[in-house]
Design a protein around this motif. Structure first.
Motif, mmCIF file in Angstrom:
data_model
loop_
_atom_site.group_PDB
_atom_site.id
_atom_site.type_symbol
_atom_site.label_atom_id
_atom_site.label_comp_id
_atom_site.label_asym_id
_atom_site.label_seq_id
_atom_site.Cartn_x
_atom_site.Cartn_y
_atom_site.Cartn_z
ATOM 1 N N ASN A 60 0.897 -1.225 0.111
ATOM 2 C CA ASN A 60 0.043 -0.163 -0.159
ATOM 3 C C ASN A 60 0.692 1.059 0.068
ATOM 4 O O ASN A 60 0.601 2.365 -0.632
ATOM 5 N N SER A 77 -8.741 -7.368 -0.157
ATOM 6 C CA SER A 77 -7.793 -6.805 -1.119
ATOM 7 C C SER A 77 -6.773 -7.725 -1.330
ATOM 8 O O SER A 77 -6.137 -7.909 -2.420
ATOM 9 N N ALA A 116 -5.201 -2.341 -0.941
ATOM 10 C CA ALA A 116 -6.283 -1.772 -0.142
ATOM 11 C C ALA A 116 -6.472 -0.214 -0.695
ATOM 12 O O ALA A 116 -7.601 0.399 -0.604
ATOM 13 N N ILE A 117 -5.444 0.279 -0.729
ATOM 14 C CA ILE A 117 -5.285 1.901 -0.999
ATOM 15 C C ILE A 117 -6.004 1.962 -2.175
ATOM 16 O O ILE A 117 -6.521 3.270 -2.468
ATOM 17 N N HIS A 118 -6.420 1.148 -3.131
ATOM 18 C CA HIS A 118 -7.046 1.405 -4.337
ATOM 19 C C HIS A 118 -8.508 1.566 -4.130
ATOM 20 O O HIS A 118 -9.455 1.797 -5.067
ATOM 21 N N THR A 119 -9.171 0.811 -3.180
ATOM 22 C CA THR A 119 -10.424 0.771 -2.620
ATOM 23 C C THR A 119 -11.104 2.111 -2.427
ATOM 24 O O THR A 119 -10.501 2.877 -1.970
ATOM 25 N N GLU A 120 -12.100 2.286 -2.802
ATOM 26 C CA GLU A 120 -12.953 3.578 -2.814
ATOM 27 C C GLU A 120 -13.420 3.710 -1.361
ATOM 28 O O GLU A 120 -14.189 2.838 -0.872
ATOM 29 N N ALA A 131 -7.753 2.536 3.188
ATOM 30 C CA ALA A 131 -7.231 3.357 2.059
ATOM 31 C C ALA A 131 -6.847 4.818 2.479
ATOM 32 O O ALA A 131 -5.744 5.281 2.214
ATOM 33 N N GLU A 132 -7.887 5.288 3.166
ATOM 34 C CA GLU A 132 -7.489 6.728 3.699
ATOM 35 C C GLU A 132 -6.483 6.954 4.423
ATOM 36 O O GLU A 132 -5.640 7.539 4.368
ATOM 37 N N TYR A 186 -3.796 4.777 4.768
ATOM 38 C CA TYR A 186 -2.443 4.638 4.073
ATOM 39 C C TYR A 186 -2.329 5.977 3.448
ATOM 40 O O TYR A 186 -1.047 6.320 3.141
ATOM 41 N N LYS A 187 -3.141 6.312 2.574
ATOM 42 C CA LYS A 187 -3.069 7.716 1.846
ATOM 43 C C LYS A 187 -2.378 9.073 2.803
ATOM 44 O O LYS A 187 -1.567 9.712 2.323
#
Lengths: 268, 270
Positions: free
Chosen positions: B22, B219, B226-230, B235-236, B238-239
């Motif tokens: 991620n 994922s 998982a970072i690709h999942t909306e 995801a948030e 890791y971003k």
């Protein structure tokens, strides 16, 4: 038949000791100046053995009142082990006062017949040891002061080891022949070992072993005790049941008293 | 100047490989040319989580042994243009992972890439040591439980003492704490250590908190980080970690239990 361990052993050893070179027969002046100096260095002498150097007054026939002088020095934290040099009469008076006679270092180094010859001029006046009025104003003395302290401390001590980063699980810090000061956290699973004292100005969660070579006077000082194990001179304590409330997270010192390990909260 | 970042933890199963996947994806999504290297020789997983397992032909040991050129062993990620994967060997002996060989690969990668992410195996053995040796920065992945925290402490000690930067007396490896599998509810009930508890022990800067989530399992199984999942919290989170790594100052999220709204409780929404 099993051989029995002897009850004692006599071994020759050289221990560091301060020599107080006396340059006056005026005991009141001597005491005054000693008093002044010890006020400037509180705690410097604490049951510290000292030797009285009499070379500076050996030329005189006058004999100081050793019993009185010893009493004065004891009151100021010094324990007089004996005298060095001095005239016949002075040495005799010293032994009468219960003091030992130390062989003169100058005499030991030089050939025997020459030694007294050297001693005599030393006694004729102060000039021979002009650099040793060590008990005068400190402003003039600092140059002489460090070497005196050095000769006393050097043989047994290396410079203190100071650690300013966290000591983490699996790490071991060993201060050989030295004191250890740690300014950062010591985590569980870490180990501090010092032949001298250990000071930790942070939480101690790992182990600390002071006096690792058997120095029973070594101590551990810790700002926040959360340790797994503490030890002084091989005597150790673990805290299986957790630390008692009066010690946990507190500033604590650990030391040996009457052959037992003591943990005592520091006064805040 | 290319950065070498090791993702490490000491303990296994805390989320190193998930984080590597991620984090490297996040770096690539922000425009950094990134390569992620699997150092877990014999137990490689990164290719599965990145969804490139069927495209593995050559691996890092092949490159070290000179059987394959580095460029041929790199696998381009199927989601990001800027991301490449260098897989570990499944079959070779892990001793083949030589420090010297890895050093050469990293030097070569530094010419082309901005970020090199090293996914460390668990433990403190050869593989973990090799993965961290050349690191400039370290993400120390820790779960909110005592054994994980202690192992992380151990790893931090090794980083500070045995990494190349430490051995050569350079500026020390920059350390970041990443707490994963965090469940604020269980923290509140005292079952888990809190972020503060962990920081109190490890005393390194916190770069992020990844909440425990079912999205991770899904994922991983589907081979899409998982970072690709909306709009999942993972995801948030890791971003946020990537943003902080790039120097942004963001407040911590996902550290407190969310109060369920009245409507959600009423209709049983998650």
């Amino acid at each position: 038949m099993p051989r029995e361990e002897p009850a004692f052993k006599i071994k020759n050893s050289t221990v560091p000791v301060f020599v107080i070179h006396i340059t006056t027969l005026d005991m009141d002046r001597l005491k005054r100046e000693l008093e002044k100096r010890s006020a400037q260095m509180p705690g410097f002498f604490t049951n510290t053995p000292v030797v009285l150097g009499l070379a500076g007054i050996a030329g005189s026939d006058a004999v100081p009142d050793f019993t009185d002088l010893v009493r004065f020095l004891v009151a100021h934290g010094m324990r007089v082990a004996g005298v060095q040099s001095g005239s016949e009469g002075q040495r005799l008076a010293a032994t009468m006062a219960g003091l030992g006679i130390f062989p003169d270092t100058a005499a030991r180094g030089a050939s025997p017949p020459k030694a007294p010859a050297e001693e005599t001029p030393a006694g004729t006046g102060t000039p021979v040891q002009p650099e040793l009025p060590g008990l005068e104003v400190p402003a003039a003395a600092p140059a002489e002061q460090p070497p005196a302290a050095e000769t006393a401390a050097q043989p047994t001590q290396r410079p203190t080891l100071v650690i300013d980063k966290p000591v983490r699980a699996g790490q071991r810090i060993h201060a050989e022949g030295a004191n250890l000061v740690v300014l950062a956290i010591v985590n569980a699973g870490a180990e501090l070992i010092a032949d001298g004292d250990i000071h930790i100005y942070a939480p101690l969660r790992g182990r600390a072993l002071a006096g690792a070579r058997g120095n029973e006077g070594a101590r551990i000082f810790v700002q926040s005790l959360e340790a797994e194990l503490v030890s002084v001179a091989g005597l150790f304590q673990v805290f299986e049941e957790g630390l008692p409330d009066n010690l946990r997270g507190k500033a604590v010192q650990v030391f040996l008293k009457d052959g037992r390990l003591k943990l005592e909260p520091l006064r805040q | 100047m290319a950065k070498v970042i090791v993702v490490t933890s000491g303990k296994g199963g805390v989320g190193k490989t998930t984080t590597s996947a991620n984090f490297s994806t996040g770096l690539a999504m922000r425009g950094n040319k990134t390569v992620v290297i699997d150092f877990d020789v014999g137990l490689r997983n990164l290719d599965l989580i990145m969804g490139c397992e069927r495209r593995v032909v050559f691996d890092i040991i092949n490159v070290i042994n000179g059987d394959a050129a580095l460029k041929r062993a790199l696998i381009k990620d199927k989601h990001c243009d800027n991301l490449y994967v260098l897989p570990a060997s499944q079959t070779r002996d892990k001793d083949a992972l030589s420090l010297e060989g890895v050093g050469k690969i990293l030097d070569e990668l530094k010419e082309d890439f901005d970020c090199i992410v090293c996914d460390s195996p668990a433990g403190i053995e050869h593989g973990a040591f090799t993965a961290m040796y050349y690191a400039d920065e370290a993400l120390v992945v820790t779960n909110p439980e005592v054994s994980s925290v202690r192992d992380s402490d151990r790893i931090l000690g090794i980083l500070a003492a045995k990494s190349k930067r430490a051995v050569e007396g350079l500026e020390p490896v920059k350390e970041h704490l990443l707490v994963t599998r965090y469940d604020p509810k269980r923290v509140a009930s005292g079952e888990m250590l809190s972020v503060d508890d962990i920081q109190e022990i490890l005393r390194i800067p916190l770069i992020g908190v990844i909440p425990e989530s079912e999205a991770i399992l899904q994922s991983s199984n589907s081979g899409t980080p998982a970072i690709h999942t909306e709009k999942t919290d993972v995801a948030e989170a890791y971003k946020d970690v990537v943003a902080r790594f790039m120097g942004e100052d963001l407040p911590m999220r996902f550290t407190t239990a969310e109060k369920q709204s009245f409507l959600k409780r009423l209709f049983g929404g998650r």
